[in-house]
Design a protein around this motif. Sequence first.
Motif, PDB file in Angstrom:
ATOM      1  N   GLY A  59       0.788  -1.215   0.000  1.00  0.00           N
ATOM      2  CA  GLY A  59       0.000   0.000   0.000  1.00  0.00           C
ATOM      3  C   GLY A  59       0.823   1.270   0.000  1.00  0.00           C
ATOM      4  N   PHE A  60       2.159   1.161   0.024  1.00  0.00           N
ATOM      5  CA  PHE A  60       3.033   2.340   0.039  1.00  0.00           C
ATOM      6  C   PHE A  60       3.915   2.269  -1.198  1.00  0.00           C
ATOM      7  N   ASN A  61       3.663   3.150  -2.174  1.00  0.00           N
ATOM      8  CA  ASN A  61       4.417   3.127  -3.433  1.00  0.00           C
ATOM      9  C   ASN A  61       5.394   4.291  -3.451  1.00  0.00           C
ATOM     10  N   VAL A  62       6.652   3.992  -3.805  1.00  0.00           N
ATOM     11  CA  VAL A  62       7.698   5.009  -3.851  1.00  0.00           C
ATOM     12  C   VAL A  62       7.704   5.661  -5.227  1.00  0.00           C
ATOM     13  N   THR A  63       7.737   6.998  -5.236  1.00  0.00           N
ATOM     14  CA  THR A  63       7.819   7.763  -6.482  1.00  0.00           C
ATOM     15  C   THR A  63       9.006   8.712  -6.391  1.00  0.00           C
ATOM     16  N   THR A  64       9.277   9.394  -7.517  1.00  0.00           N
ATOM     17  CA  THR A  64      10.402  10.333  -7.543  1.00  0.00           C
ATOM     18  C   THR A  64      10.011  11.617  -8.231  1.00  0.00           C
ATOM     19  N   SER A  65      10.538  12.718  -7.727  1.00  0.00           N
ATOM     20  CA  SER A  65      10.382  14.029  -8.357  1.00  0.00           C
ATOM     21  C   SER A  65      11.709  14.381  -9.001  1.00  0.00           C
ATOM     22  N   ILE A  66      11.651  15.001 -10.202  1.00  0.00           N
ATOM     23  CA  ILE A  66      12.881  15.255 -10.958  1.00  0.00           C
ATOM     24  C   ILE A  66      12.903  16.705 -11.411  1.00  0.00           C
ATOM     25  N   GLY A  67      14.051  17.365 -11.145  1.00  0.00           N
ATOM     26  CA  GLY A  67      14.276  18.710 -11.653  1.00  0.00           C
ATOM     27  C   GLY A  67      15.286  18.652 -12.782  1.00  0.00           C
TER      28      GLY A  67
END
Length: 431
Positions: free
Chosen positions: A386-394
Amino acid sequence: MTANPLRHTKRLRLAMLAATFMLLLGHYLLPAKVRQLHPAAGVEQIIYGFIDPEQGESNQWVDERESEWVCDYLPTYDYGCGFALVWDRHEVNGIDLSEYDSIRLTLHYQGGADNLRVFMRNYNPHYSMPDDSATTKFMSALFAFREMSSNQINVPLNRFAVADWWLREHMERHRWSAVELNNITQIGINFIEPGHHQLRVEKVELVGRWLSTAQMLTWVLVAWMLLFIGEGCLLLWQLYWVAAYNRKRQRALQRRQRSLAIEKASLQKLAHKDPLTGILNRRGAEEHIKRLYQNTYSKAFTAVLLLNLDNFKLINEQFGHDKGDAILKAFSALIQMNLESSDIFARWGSEEFLLVCVAENQQDALYRAEKLRQLTERTHLSPAPGFNVTTSIGVATIGGNESFQQALTRASAALQNAKRSGRNRVKYEMA
């Protein structure tokens, strides 16, 4: 190897000097070597003289046992009379006088002669015939009775000379004009002055040194030469082992240098690697970027991407740092599997990663970033159900005259914009 093998040679040289001095001193102070020829066993004594048809023989024994004889030498006689010691009746086998210096005579003379002749005969098969004493080489020396002291006189062997009459008898004898002492068959004395002579030959001796001057000097020279040769050998031995030791030490140093170089390279590699994920750390990335900036062409087509795992602090707080570390390793492995060979990928901060890659323009850079964002989202990196890891990219692209730090600042601003905009997205910051 620092020990000097020549450290004892100074003492040895001093000992050699002392031994040489003692040898030279002893050579002249030691008692002479004496060999008694008369009276002695195995030696025959004879007297000879002129035979006058009217007067008879010119010489005769007074006391043969005492070797005393008398000679009446008249002026009309062709030759005088004499006394001789004979070692071989066949005139072949004689004695060797070459190791002696002189003949010492002990005589008791009565008469008016001023001089006496001492003679020797030497047998040599090149010019002598057995049983013919006339063919043996005749050598003689004169001495005056006034030279006698206590009835003794020493006649040096170097005073003897080959008789002229013996050389004149046969021309080929001139080849043998030198004195020879190695096979003396007769030693004798005779009178060369007319008159009445009475003589008792008490003793005939050979006198010399135990070691001749030439032999003594030869032995001294040989001893010193052996010393110097020994020192030379020791020096060569030392030089050989010093060279061998230096070569061995040099090889050891070279091995140590190679080991240190490998260790240094390993440490440098470790210093440039992130210990958790195995990818480049910040220092390693900076080294690669520095080399990249040396190529102006490569810099003109470069994009800077900063990737940050969303809500990573929450993962550490709720699930523990072990889960957080596992997510970091899984994320870095995922990105590495989707990199180009020219890409520079590094862990830039705690949950922040840097990617420097080739991008022809802004659209190309955004495409790469979006692809990685979607890949992360689809992979379902999760510390728990139930906990999905995502990423933010600059994202930022490097301008023509722009430094890496300037592009990195814009990429960081773009990353913050992505987080403020709700995370799990890509943002681009214009130059």
